[in-house]
Structure formats: structure tokens, C-alpha cells
Design an enzyme around this catalytic site. Structure first.
Site, PDB file in Angstrom:
ATOM      1  N   ASP A 202      32.696  40.140  37.987  1.00  0.00           N
ATOM      2  CA  ASP A 202      31.826  39.579  36.911  1.00  0.00           C
ATOM      3  C   ASP A 202      30.515  39.038  37.829  1.00  0.00           C
ATOM      4  OD1 ASP A 202      31.020  38.895  34.582  1.00  0.00           O
ATOM      5  OD2 ASP A 202      31.817  36.732  34.777  1.00  0.00           O
ATOM      6  N   ASP A 219      33.366  31.735  41.209  1.00  0.00           N
ATOM      7  CA  ASP A 219      34.155  32.185  40.086  1.00  0.00           C
ATOM      8  C   ASP A 219      34.638  33.675  40.242  1.00  0.00           C
ATOM      9  OD1 ASP A 219      35.419  32.630  37.683  1.00  0.00           O
ATOM     10  OD2 ASP A 219      33.603  32.602  36.446  1.00  0.00           O
TER      11      ASP A 219
END
EC number: 2.7.11.1
Length: 314
Positions: A202, A219
Site C-alpha cells: 500500500d 504501515d
């Protein structure tokens, strides 16, 4: 905890108690950070400084999948790639408290990258080349694969099951998804087999923070197996930006030139996944508040038009 309100029991007291259960002592300072999929908090410590506590959405990932993500992050950090990796407590990175699974990270600040800068794009390309060199060492065994099932079929089913898609648009939505899925399948077949490696998964600009020392990645919650170009195209708004990223990338790792032809298909798959993700999470009170447009028929009309345009482009 219930499916309708998965974080209803995650009060500030529970967050602070979870941090202290790890052996750290909080000074009571607590700041909610921006996150929809999970819940993330900055917590002040008695001995100074801050940590970041990330509480995982119940039921999304298995324990093995989360631990595998953590191990990948730590493997990258050990290779001196600037990735924020979870801290270890008594040999564990995945912790539990009051029914929640969570991890504790060091706080790392930064600003958004300037993606108009060729120098910064090449820098990011070099880091991604190094990241993928590590990611190519071995596969994930417990995490998702970036494929049509995960990015088109599953999200489309979630959208239709959610009742967010207006009844009078359901047929048009199905037709658009089917048309796009066929177009993606044809593009993947035309490109042929490409190697899947462990990815950030992502890698959009919001997951890159820049400091005076350079960029670092945050993340890895969507880390998965897929083609290397997936981590590149999300940082590139046009072909020139992708060229700059690949210029840096090529200094540390070769990429199959055929992967570039996958970008339109990957972008189209993400369009379907985005709508399905919102629909699947609509029961979470945070989602109607953050994405109110998804409750409007006109948004689904435009979404259907966008899917048809993407299919036509492919």
C-alpha cells in the site's frame, strides 16, 4: 466487541492499560492518529518521548499473518532500510489486552514527500529497489496475494452484499465489474507470468514520511505477495514520475520491463477494491463519517462509469 462496532470497547483507559501491560509506563498523554482500518494512538511515556500503539481490526488478519508482517518489517529494518518496525516485548511483537491484538512502534515523524521532485522520486526508487531485494528472498506464507480474486471478486461481492449499491444500479455495477475483470484478465494474460515478491502493498504517498535525513516507510498492514511494480505505480501520477522511480530502482534491483504494462490493470483493480473496502466496512461507525459520499447513489453512478472507462482503456 461486535462486528457493528469493532472498537466500541477500545476506550482511552484500555489503550493506556494495554501500553502499560507491555511494561512501558504512560504519562496519560494520548492522541488518536489517522487510521481507518485499524486504530492507532500516540502515547506519551513517563520517562519522556512517545510510542505509537496500533490496535488491529478484529477478524481481518490471522495471528500468523500479523506476525509475518512484523517479521518482514524487522527484516527490512535489519537490512538498514528505513521502515518503522514494531518493538519486541519478551520475544513477541504481537500483544494482547482486553480482547484486542496490538503492537507498539517507535514514533517517527516526518512530512509528506515532494513527488514533483525528480531527486526525491529517484531516492524513493532506490529504497524500493533495496526493499524488494529483501522481499524477493523468500515468500509470505500467511498473507494475501494481489490477484483478481482479492482485488476484484471479493470487493465486488462485499459491495453488493452491503446494500450500499442502489438496487436500480446493482445490475449495471455487476456488468461493469465483469467487463473490467475480463479486461484485466486479458491484460494479465498478454503480459504473461511475472514474479511475485513480498511487497509493502500500500505504498501511496501517505505511507512515506520525509525528514531532513530522507524518507522512511510506515504501515505495512497491507504487505502481500505481488509484482514489484505495485509498490511503484502508486507513487507515480504519470509516466515521467514512474521513469524517475525506475531510474533509482534499477540501481539496486532489476525489474521485468513487462511489469510496466500491468500498471493500468493494477490501477483498475484498486478502483474496484476501494469501493468494496468502504462497503465492507460500512458497519464501522468511522466509515459513514469518513466516506459519506458512498451512501449517495450518485457516487455509485460515477464509480460504475469509472469502472467502464477503465475497462475500455484496458
Amino acid at each position: 466487541m461486535t462486528r457493528a462496532a469493532p472498537y466500541a470497547a477500545l476506550s482511552p483507559d484500555v489503550v493506556l492499560a494495554a501500553v502499560e501491560a507491555s511494561g512501558l509506563w504512560s504519562d496519560g498523554r494520548l492522541l488518536t492518529l489517522n487510521s481507518y482500518e485499524n486504530r492507532v494512538f500516540q502515547v506519551g511515556l513517563e520517562d519522556g518521548g512517545f510510542i505509537v500503539a496500533k490496535f488491529y481490526r478484529p477478524g481481518r488478519w490471522t495471528d500468523d499473518a500479523i506476525v509475518e508482517e512484523h517479521a518482514f518489517a524487522r527484516e527490512l529494518a535489519e537490512a538498514e532500510i528505513p521502515v518503522v518496525a514494531p518493538r519486541v516485548f519478551e520475544g513477541h511483537t504481537l500483544l494482547r489486552h482486553e480482547g484486542f491484538r496490538y503492537a507498539i512502534y517507535p514514533r517517527r515523524g516526518g512530512r509528506a514527500p515532494s513527488l514533483e521532485s525528480t531527486d526525491q522520486l529517484e531516492w524513493l526508487g532506490r529504497l524500493l529497489g533495496r526493499m524488494h531485494a529483501v522481499g524477493a528472498r523468500e515468500p509470505f506464507h500467511h498473507r494475501a496475494v494481489l490477484d483478481r480474486a482479492a482485488m476484484i471478486d471479493g470487493p465486488a461481492r462485499a459491495a453488493l452484499a452491503s446494500h450500499l449499491v442502489p438496487v436500480h444500479l446493482a445490475g449495471a455495477y455487476r456488468d461493469a465489474v465483469t467487463r473490467l475483470d475480463d479486461a484485466v484478465a486479458n491484460r494479465l494474460e498478454a503480459v504473461g507470468p511475472v514474479r511475485r515478491i513480498r511487497l509493502h502493498g500500500d505504498c501511496h504517498p501517505g505511507n512515506v514520511l520525509w525528514t531532513d535525513a530522507g524518507p522512511h516507510f510506515v504501515d505495512l498492514d497491507d504487505a502481500r505477495m505481488g509484482p514489484a511494480v505495485q509498490d511503484l505505480w502508486m507513487l507515480a501520477a504519470d509516466e515521467a514520475m514512474l521513469d524517475a522511480l525506475l531510474e533509482g530502482y534499477g540501481q539496486f534491483r532489476d525489474i521485468d520491463p513487462a511489469e510496466r504494462a500491468l500498471v493500468p490493470a493494477l490501477r483498475a483493480m484498486r478502483q474496484v477494491q476501494y469501493g468494496g473496502w468502504i462497503a465492507e466496512r460500512w458497519h464501522d461507525p468511522a466509515f459513514p463519517a469518513a466516506f459519506p459520499f458512498a451512501g449517495e447513489p450518485r457516487w455509485w453512478e460515477q464509480h460504475i462509469a469509472d469502472l467502464n472507462d477503465a475497462a475500455e482503456a484496458l
